[in-house]
Design an enzyme around this catalytic site. Structure first.
Site, PDB file in Angstrom:
ATOM      1  N   TYR A  58       0.838  -1.203   0.000  1.00  0.00           N
ATOM      2  CA  TYR A  58       0.000   0.000   0.000  1.00  0.00           C
ATOM      3  C   TYR A  58       0.879   1.261   0.000  1.00  0.00           C
ATOM      4  O   TYR A  58       1.518   1.602   0.999  1.00  0.00           O
ATOM      5  CB  TYR A  58      -0.956   0.006   1.199  1.00  0.00           C
ATOM      6  CG  TYR A  58      -1.914  -1.178   1.220  1.00  0.00           C
ATOM      7  CD1 TYR A  58      -2.130  -1.956   0.081  1.00  0.00           C
ATOM      8  CD2 TYR A  58      -2.604  -1.537   2.366  1.00  0.00           C
ATOM      9  CE1 TYR A  58      -2.999  -3.039   0.090  1.00  0.00           C
ATOM     10  CE2 TYR A  58      -3.486  -2.613   2.378  1.00  0.00           C
ATOM     11  CZ  TYR A  58      -3.673  -3.358   1.234  1.00  0.00           C
ATOM     12  OH  TYR A  58      -4.530  -4.433   1.244  1.00  0.00           O
ATOM     13  N   HIS A 117       0.336 -11.899   0.714  1.00  0.00           N
ATOM     14  CA  HIS A 117      -0.720 -11.066   0.115  1.00  0.00           C
ATOM     15  C   HIS A 117      -1.527 -11.828  -0.940  1.00  0.00           C
ATOM     16  O   HIS A 117      -2.736 -11.699  -1.021  1.00  0.00           O
ATOM     17  CB  HIS A 117      -0.091  -9.802  -0.480  1.00  0.00           C
ATOM     18  CG  HIS A 117      -1.010  -8.631  -0.537  1.00  0.00           C
ATOM     19  ND1 HIS A 117      -0.606  -7.345  -0.394  1.00  0.00           N
ATOM     20  CD2 HIS A 117      -2.348  -8.542  -0.731  1.00  0.00           C
ATOM     21  CE1 HIS A 117      -1.638  -6.511  -0.496  1.00  0.00           C
ATOM     22  NE2 HIS A 117      -2.710  -7.231  -0.711  1.00  0.00           N
TER      23      HIS A 117
HETATM   24  N1  LIG Z   1      -5.882  -8.675   0.922  1.00  0.00           N
HETATM   25  C1  LIG Z   1      -6.132  -8.045  -0.199  1.00  0.00           C
HETATM   26  O1  LIG Z   1      -5.737  -8.475  -1.291  1.00  0.00           O
HETATM   27  C2  LIG Z   1      -6.950  -6.783  -0.161  1.00  0.00           C
HETATM   28  C3  LIG Z   1      -7.491  -6.260  -1.349  1.00  0.00           C
HETATM   29  C4  LIG Z   1      -8.263  -5.088  -1.262  1.00  0.00           C
HETATM   30  C5  LIG Z   1      -8.467  -4.470  -0.031  1.00  0.00           C
HETATM   31  N2  LIG Z   1      -7.900  -4.995   1.093  1.00  0.00           N
HETATM   32  C6  LIG Z   1      -8.083  -4.337   2.418  1.00  0.00           C
HETATM   33  O2  LIG Z   1      -9.462  -4.067   2.607  1.00  0.00           O
HETATM   34  C7  LIG Z   1      -9.626  -2.686   2.877  1.00  0.00           C
HETATM   35  C8  LIG Z   1     -10.983  -2.202   2.388  1.00  0.00           C
HETATM   36  O3  LIG Z   1     -11.130  -2.372   1.008  1.00  0.00           O
HETATM   37  P1  LIG Z   1     -11.041  -1.153  -0.043  1.00  0.00           P
HETATM   38  O4  LIG Z   1     -10.168  -0.087   0.485  1.00  0.00           O
HETATM   39  O5  LIG Z   1     -10.689  -1.799  -1.327  1.00  0.00           O
HETATM   40  O6  LIG Z   1     -12.521  -0.633  -0.209  1.00  0.00           O
HETATM   41  P2  LIG Z   1     -13.854  -0.504   0.657  1.00  0.00           P
HETATM   42  O7  LIG Z   1     -13.569  -0.540   2.095  1.00  0.00           O
HETATM   43  O8  LIG Z   1     -14.820  -1.459   0.077  1.00  0.00           O
HETATM   44  O9  LIG Z   1     -14.296   0.966   0.221  1.00  0.00           O
HETATM   45  C9  LIG Z   1     -13.563   2.090   0.610  1.00  0.00           C
HETATM   46  C10 LIG Z   1     -14.277   3.320   0.078  1.00  0.00           C
HETATM   47  O10 LIG Z   1     -15.526   3.439   0.731  1.00  0.00           O
HETATM   48  C11 LIG Z   1     -15.653   4.755   1.255  1.00  0.00           C
HETATM   49  N3  LIG Z   1     -16.432   4.669   2.485  1.00  0.00           N
HETATM   50  C12 LIG Z   1     -16.070   4.125   3.677  1.00  0.00           C
HETATM   51  N4  LIG Z   1     -17.079   4.194   4.571  1.00  0.00           N
HETATM   52  C13 LIG Z   1     -18.103   4.820   3.927  1.00  0.00           C
HETATM   53  C14 LIG Z   1     -19.401   5.193   4.318  1.00  0.00           C
HETATM   54  N5  LIG Z   1     -19.882   4.938   5.548  1.00  0.00           N
HETATM   55  N6  LIG Z   1     -20.191   5.832   3.413  1.00  0.00           N
HETATM   56  C15 LIG Z   1     -19.734   6.087   2.167  1.00  0.00           C
HETATM   57  N7  LIG Z   1     -18.514   5.741   1.726  1.00  0.00           N
HETATM   58  C16 LIG Z   1     -17.698   5.112   2.606  1.00  0.00           C
HETATM   59  C17 LIG Z   1     -14.247   5.238   1.498  1.00  0.00           C
HETATM   60  O11 LIG Z   1     -14.253   6.647   1.471  1.00  0.00           O
HETATM   61  P3  LIG Z   1     -13.303   7.562   2.399  1.00  0.00           P
HETATM   62  O12 LIG Z   1     -11.937   6.952   2.371  1.00  0.00           O
HETATM   63  O13 LIG Z   1     -13.399   8.875   1.731  1.00  0.00           O
HETATM   64  O14 LIG Z   1     -13.865   7.590   3.797  1.00  0.00           O
HETATM   65  C18 LIG Z   1     -13.516   4.616   0.329  1.00  0.00           C
HETATM   66  O15 LIG Z   1     -13.682   5.416  -0.840  1.00  0.00           O
HETATM   67  C19 LIG Z   1      -8.439  -2.040   2.168  1.00  0.00           C
HETATM   68  O16 LIG Z   1      -8.244  -0.708   2.572  1.00  0.00           O
HETATM   69  C20 LIG Z   1      -7.348  -3.003   2.540  1.00  0.00           C
HETATM   70  O17 LIG Z   1      -6.911  -2.781   3.868  1.00  0.00           O
HETATM   71  C21 LIG Z   1      -7.178  -6.151   1.057  1.00  0.00           C
END
Ligand SMILES: NC(=O)c1ccc[n+]([C@@H]2O[C@H](COP(=O)([O-])OP(=O)(O)OC[C@H]3O[C@@H](n4cnc5c(N)ncnc54)[C@H](OP(=O)(O)O)[C@@H]3O)[C@@H](O)[C@H]2O)c1
Length: 285
Positions: A58, A117
């Site tokens: 990240y 990962h």
């Molecule tokens: N292991 C893996 O391969 C892998 C892959 C992908 C993700 N991940 C992990 O999972 C985490 C979450 O997944 P992601 O970052 O892909 O996406 P996500 O959590 O599905 O979505 C994040 C988005 O949602 C918005 N958001 C959060 N809460 C909200 C709410 N209550 N209302 C409206 N919008 C909201 C955030 O906006 P703001 O930031 O503006 O608040 C951001 O734009 C990652 O950050 C990472 O740590 C792991």
């Protein structure tokens, strides 16, 4: 906001909050943005969240650096900090070098959980041996994997020390629910905790949409994201790790864990996002 008692999950004897803090794409903006992200993370930590998910990938370390700043005021032992190494760092010596850098950026001396990962070309047996050694030295408390399907996990647990795998982290949301068919039941049977990433489908959640989803959100006077999060956490056995860089979003996400979707609402969501009726290829982001 009324104080909400964040549910704790028992992950093989470790107490982790039902919501974790996702940190993909944080730490990459200007000072103002970083300060807002730190405030959002700290708000979560002060309202019952103890689990943080980051990775060397990240921002090529920028996310870990920001997390390191955010956790400074807190008792490290009360936090559960997870990071991940690239598949091309999956040999014992390369993962050790990666871990050293991650710990420096996070300003801590051990990780609670270290994840591969995703699966690459290094034989799993070598990767498990490397993680076993880091664990034996106390540099990581637990090790696990990410983006593994059932067959990968079945192979893993047959390896020396393979049964020590602590958790698997995969994509899980209303639109990507193929793992309900085989992976989730298999992990439950084998007592391997599950971490679900991208509850909103990543980005701003606009990607997951349907008439019923919108209608239910409207009826309950909450956002679509609140329904998506309530759905992922509906059985209280999945740890979901939304990323939120705004305090208002963290507040809303914590509140969403209190929403109990009714059988009727769940059935309406199933109409638009059907549960799997057969094996599906693992969905990843
Ligand atoms: N292991 C893996 O391969 C892998 C892959 C992908 C993700 N991940 C992990 O999972 C985490 C979450 O997944 P992601 O970052 O892909 O996406 P996500 O959590 O599905 O979505 C994040 C988005 O949602 C918005 N958001 C959060 N809460 C909200 C709410 N209550 N209302 C409206 N919008 C909201 C955030 O906006 P703001 O930031 O503006 O608040 C951001 O734009 C990652 O950050 C990472 O740590 C792991």
């Amino acid at each position: 906001m009324e104080a909400i008692e964040m549910k704790q999950l028992n992950f093989k004897g470790e107490s982790v909050s039902e919501l974790g803090i996702g940190t993909w794409n944080i730490g990459e903006g200007d000072a103002r943005q970083s300060s807002q992200e730190i405030t959002a993370i700290q708000y979560g930590l002060e309202h019952g969240i103890n689990f943080i998910d980051t990775a060397e990938m990240y921002g090529e370390g920028k996310s870990e650096t920001l997390v390191g700043q955010a956790i400074q005021p807190y008792d490290r032992d009360k936090l559960f900090i997870t990071s991940k190494f690239y598949p091309f760092h999956a040999t014992p010596s390369l993962m050790r070098a990666s871990l050293t850098k991650s710990l420096q950026r996070l300003k801590i001396d051990y990780l609670d959980l270290y994840l591969l990962h995703w699966r690459g070309n290094t034989p799993l047996v070598e990767t498990v041996q490397g993680m076993y050694e880091l664990q034996a030295e106390g540099l990581i408390k637990h090790w696990g994997v990410s983006n593994f399907d059932t067959s990968d996990l079945q192979e893993l647990i047959e390896l020396p020390h393979g049964k020590d795998v602590f958790a698997n982290e995969d994509l899980y949301n209303l639109r990507s629910r193929g793992i309900e068919f085989d992976l989730l039941p298999w992990q439950a049977e084998n007592n391997i905790p599950f971490i679900g990433y991208s509850p909103f489908g990543s980005g701003n959640g606009k990607g997951i949409d349907s008439p019923e989803l919108r209608q239910i959100a409207q009826e309950r006077q909450v956002s679509v994201q609140a329904i998506l999060l309530a759905w992922v956490t509906r059985h209280h056995d999945v740890l979901s790790i939304p990323k939120a860089s705004q305090v208002e979003h963290v507040t809303a996400n914590i509140a969403a864990t209190e929403i109990k979707l009714t059988a009727e609402e769940l059935a309406r969501l199933d109409q638009d996002f059907p549960a799997p009726i057969g094996k599906q290829a693992l969905d990843v982001i």
